[in-house]
Write a protein that holds these residues in place. Structure first.
Motif, PDB file in Angstrom:
ATOM      1  N   PHE A   6       0.855  -1.185   0.000  1.00  0.00           N
ATOM      2  CA  PHE A   6       0.000   0.000   0.000  1.00  0.00           C
ATOM      3  C   PHE A   6       0.891   1.234   0.000  1.00  0.00           C
ATOM      4  O   PHE A   6       1.706   1.427   0.901  1.00  0.00           O
ATOM      5  CB  PHE A   6      -0.925  -0.007   1.219  1.00  0.00           C
ATOM      6  CG  PHE A   6      -1.811  -1.220   1.279  1.00  0.00           C
ATOM      7  CD1 PHE A   6      -3.021  -1.244   0.605  1.00  0.00           C
ATOM      8  CD2 PHE A   6      -1.410  -2.346   1.983  1.00  0.00           C
ATOM      9  CE1 PHE A   6      -3.826  -2.360   0.638  1.00  0.00           C
ATOM     10  CE2 PHE A   6      -2.211  -3.473   2.026  1.00  0.00           C
ATOM     11  CZ  PHE A   6      -3.420  -3.487   1.341  1.00  0.00           C
ATOM     12  N   ARG A   7       0.733   2.056  -1.020  1.00  0.00           N
ATOM     13  CA  ARG A   7       1.582   3.242  -1.155  1.00  0.00           C
ATOM     14  C   ARG A   7       0.927   4.247  -2.089  1.00  0.00           C
ATOM     15  O   ARG A   7      -0.071   3.951  -2.760  1.00  0.00           O
ATOM     16  CB  ARG A   7       2.965   2.848  -1.692  1.00  0.00           C
ATOM     17  CG  ARG A   7       2.942   2.209  -3.069  1.00  0.00           C
ATOM     18  CD  ARG A   7       4.340   2.073  -3.632  1.00  0.00           C
ATOM     19  NE  ARG A   7       4.394   1.343  -4.880  1.00  0.00           N
ATOM     20  CZ  ARG A   7       4.114   1.850  -6.082  1.00  0.00           C
ATOM     21  NH1 ARG A   7       3.721   3.129  -6.194  1.00  0.00           N
ATOM     22  NH2 ARG A   7       4.217   1.117  -7.173  1.00  0.00           N
ATOM     23  N   GLU A   8       1.519   5.438  -2.131  1.00  0.00           N
ATOM     24  CA  GLU A   8       1.035   6.462  -3.048  1.00  0.00           C
ATOM     25  C   GLU A   8       1.355   6.080  -4.494  1.00  0.00           C
ATOM     26  O   GLU A   8       2.373   5.435  -4.777  1.00  0.00           O
ATOM     27  CB  GLU A   8       1.653   7.815  -2.704  1.00  0.00           C
ATOM     28  CG  GLU A   8       1.190   8.365  -1.357  1.00  0.00           C
ATOM     29  CD  GLU A   8       1.689   9.774  -1.094  1.00  0.00           C
ATOM     30  OE1 GLU A   8       1.180  10.706  -1.745  1.00  0.00           O
ATOM     31  OE2 GLU A   8       2.589   9.929  -0.256  1.00  0.00           O
ATOM     32  N   ILE A   9       0.492   6.480  -5.394  1.00  0.00           N
ATOM     33  CA  ILE A   9       0.704   6.262  -6.825  1.00  0.00           C
ATOM     34  C   ILE A   9       1.840   7.176  -7.275  1.00  0.00           C
ATOM     35  O   ILE A   9       1.945   8.338  -6.847  1.00  0.00           O
ATOM     36  CB  ILE A   9      -0.587   6.542  -7.599  1.00  0.00           C
ATOM     37  CG1 ILE A   9      -1.636   5.491  -7.236  1.00  0.00           C
ATOM     38  CG2 ILE A   9      -0.353   6.575  -9.101  1.00  0.00           C
ATOM     39  CD1 ILE A   9      -3.008   5.774  -7.801  1.00  0.00           C
ATOM     40  N   CYS A  10       2.680   6.664  -8.138  1.00  0.00           N
ATOM     41  CA  CYS A  10       3.874   7.402  -8.554  1.00  0.00           C
ATOM     42  C   CYS A  10       4.082   7.273 -10.057  1.00  0.00           C
ATOM     43  O   CYS A  10       4.200   6.164 -10.578  1.00  0.00           O
ATOM     44  CB  CYS A  10       5.097   6.883  -7.804  1.00  0.00           C
ATOM     45  SG  CYS A  10       6.636   7.739  -8.184  1.00  0.00           S
ATOM     46  N   GLY A  11       4.134   8.410 -10.746  1.00  0.00           N
ATOM     47  CA  GLY A  11       4.427   8.405 -12.177  1.00  0.00           C
ATOM     48  C   GLY A  11       3.174   8.257 -13.022  1.00  0.00           C
ATOM     49  O   GLY A  11       2.184   7.645 -12.619  1.00  0.00           O
ATOM     50  N   MET A  12       3.208   8.819 -14.239  1.00  0.00           N
ATOM     51  CA  MET A  12       2.025   8.838 -15.079  1.00  0.00           C
ATOM     52  C   MET A  12       1.573   7.445 -15.502  1.00  0.00           C
ATOM     53  O   MET A  12       0.377   7.208 -15.700  1.00  0.00           O
ATOM     54  CB  MET A  12       2.260   9.707 -16.318  1.00  0.00           C
ATOM     55  CG  MET A  12       2.198  11.209 -16.029  1.00  0.00           C
ATOM     56  SD  MET A  12       0.688  11.729 -15.127  1.00  0.00           S
ATOM     57  CE  MET A  12      -0.588  11.204 -16.273  1.00  0.00           C
ATOM     58  N   ALA A  48      -3.573  10.140  -3.474  1.00  0.00           N
ATOM     59  CA  ALA A  48      -3.787   9.240  -4.602  1.00  0.00           C
ATOM     60  C   ALA A  48      -2.883   8.047  -4.349  1.00  0.00           C
ATOM     61  O   ALA A  48      -1.667   8.124  -4.482  1.00  0.00           O
ATOM     62  CB  ALA A  48      -3.444   9.923  -5.936  1.00  0.00           C
ATOM     63  N   ALA A  49      -3.494   6.957  -3.913  1.00  0.00           N
ATOM     64  CA  ALA A  49      -2.712   5.803  -3.481  1.00  0.00           C
ATOM     65  C   ALA A  49      -3.405   4.528  -3.929  1.00  0.00           C
ATOM     66  O   ALA A  49      -4.516   4.558  -4.467  1.00  0.00           O
ATOM     67  CB  ALA A  49      -2.536   5.814  -1.960  1.00  0.00           C
ATOM     68  N   GLY A  50      -2.725   3.419  -3.701  1.00  0.00           N
ATOM     69  CA  GLY A  50      -3.327   2.169  -4.133  1.00  0.00           C
ATOM     70  C   GLY A  50      -2.726   0.958  -3.463  1.00  0.00           C
ATOM     71  O   GLY A  50      -1.762   1.042  -2.701  1.00  0.00           O
ATOM     72  N   ALA A  51      -3.349  -0.169  -3.780  1.00  0.00           N
ATOM     73  CA  ALA A  51      -2.836  -1.473  -3.380  1.00  0.00           C
ATOM     74  C   ALA A  51      -2.185  -2.096  -4.598  1.00  0.00           C
ATOM     75  O   ALA A  51      -2.791  -2.159  -5.672  1.00  0.00           O
ATOM     76  CB  ALA A  51      -3.972  -2.357  -2.871  1.00  0.00           C
ATOM     77  N   PHE A  52      -0.948  -2.551  -4.440  1.00  0.00           N
ATOM     78  CA  PHE A  52      -0.179  -3.136  -5.543  1.00  0.00           C
ATOM     79  C   PHE A  52       0.151  -4.584  -5.207  1.00  0.00           C
ATOM     80  O   PHE A  52       0.620  -4.888  -4.110  1.00  0.00           O
ATOM     81  CB  PHE A  52       1.106  -2.355  -5.784  1.00  0.00           C
ATOM     82  CG  PHE A  52       0.900  -0.947  -6.273  1.00  0.00           C
ATOM     83  CD1 PHE A  52       1.013  -0.639  -7.631  1.00  0.00           C
ATOM     84  CD2 PHE A  52       0.594   0.083  -5.376  1.00  0.00           C
ATOM     85  CE1 PHE A  52       0.840   0.665  -8.075  1.00  0.00           C
ATOM     86  CE2 PHE A  52       0.409   1.383  -5.824  1.00  0.00           C
ATOM     87  CZ  PHE A  52       0.527   1.675  -7.173  1.00  0.00           C
ATOM     88  N   VAL A  53      -0.109  -5.468  -6.143  1.00  0.00           N
ATOM     89  CA  VAL A  53       0.251  -6.874  -5.994  1.00  0.00           C
ATOM     90  C   VAL A  53       1.160  -7.242  -7.160  1.00  0.00           C
ATOM     91  O   VAL A  53       0.765  -7.119  -8.327  1.00  0.00           O
ATOM     92  CB  VAL A  53      -0.997  -7.785  -5.985  1.00  0.00           C
ATOM     93  CG1 VAL A  53      -0.585  -9.256  -5.969  1.00  0.00           C
ATOM     94  CG2 VAL A  53      -1.882  -7.470  -4.777  1.00  0.00           C
ATOM     95  N   ASP A  54       2.394  -7.646  -6.846  1.00  0.00           N
ATOM     96  CA  ASP A  54       3.397  -7.954  -7.871  1.00  0.00           C
ATOM     97  C   ASP A  54       3.553  -6.793  -8.854  1.00  0.00           C
ATOM     98  O   ASP A  54       3.681  -6.989 -10.062  1.00  0.00           O
ATOM     99  CB  ASP A  54       3.013  -9.230  -8.626  1.00  0.00           C
ATOM    100  CG  ASP A  54       3.017 -10.459  -7.727  1.00  0.00           C
ATOM    101  OD1 ASP A  54       3.820 -10.494  -6.778  1.00  0.00           O
ATOM    102  OD2 ASP A  54       2.203 -11.376  -7.965  1.00  0.00           O
TER     103      ASP A  54
END
Length: 240
Positions: A6-12, A48-54
């Motif tokens: 779980f982290r902030e979204i980064c980059g376009m 603006a964040a999200g959950a990232f899996v792999d």
């Protein structure tokens, strides 16, 4: 499933992935939050964040400061359909709470469709948000799965430093003693109608609208949701 990050979204590229995720959740005809707008709002203090899996974005949250100091407005929360049922929605919200508290934000508000039991269970039961406000056709005509229906919403308040919210964040579910409460049940199988039977969905929408507005007008506030009965719990002693 790999552990979610779980982290902030980064980059376009990741912001464009957030656009695609919104279309996957709300339909191709819906209007997603543009990536460049999310990027700018994030740079100016929004979330603006999200959950990232792999490395893949599978859940998304987007919010921004309101005109009231210490209050943030949550605009969007979404999890990809194939990733639901794994607790990611709640985990994203608890990430949001930590993010806000470290920045002096103690109150988050947002809206959701009151006919969606899954969202009511998450927001009201699991997170401890509450509501006293029903918004009729809030967004006007919208596309996607709600095309042709009034976009009614509940406005909810999430007090991040509330002892009950804090207990829920730690997995401690505190039961409250209430003397005066009432319940408003969701129409039967209403979720299965959305997007398939507009006439019956509209009738269910209007019935629920009347019941919830009547309860608010009588001085009650939504303070809980009974998942087994699919019912909103209203009390007088916890106003929002």
């Amino acid at each position: 499933m790999s552990t979610a990050e779980f982290r902030e979204i980064c980059g376009m590229a990741e912001f464009r992935a957030a656009e695609a995720l919104q279309r996957a959740v709300w339909g191709k005809d819906s209007m997603p939050d543009p990536g460049d707008l999310m990027m700018v709002i994030q740079a100016e203090g929004g979330l603006a964040a999200g959950a990232f899996v792999d490395g893949r974005l599978v859940g998304y949250v987007f919010g921004f400061p309101s005109a009231t100091p210490g209050v943030q407005y949550l605009h969007r929360l979404a999890v990809l359909p194939e990733m639901r049922g794994r607790g990611l929605g709640a985990a994203i919200k608890w990430y949001e709470r930590r993010w806000c508290l470290t920045r002096g934000i103690s109150h988050v508000r947002w809206t959701f469709d009151p006919m969606q039991a899954v969202n009511a269970a998450l927001y009201i039961d699991r997170l401890g948000a509450r509501s006293t406000t029903y918004l009729v056709d809030y967004y006007g005509a919208i596309g996607g799965i709600e095309e042709g229906l009034p976009s009614d919403r509940l406005l909810v308040n999430w007090y991040l430093d509330d002892p009950i919210v804090d207990a829920k964040s730690q997995g401690r579910f505190v039961s409250e003693e209430v003397e005066d409460c009432l319940r408003v049940r969701l129409p039967h199988d209403v979720e299965s109608l959305i997007g398939h039977d507009r006439e019956r969905t509209l009738a269910a929408r209007l019935m629920l609208r009347d019941n919830l507005r009547d309860a608010f007008a009588s001085g009650y506030a939504i303070s809980g949701f009974d998942c087994s009965e699919r019912a909103y719990i209203f009390t007088r002693n916890r106003p929002a």
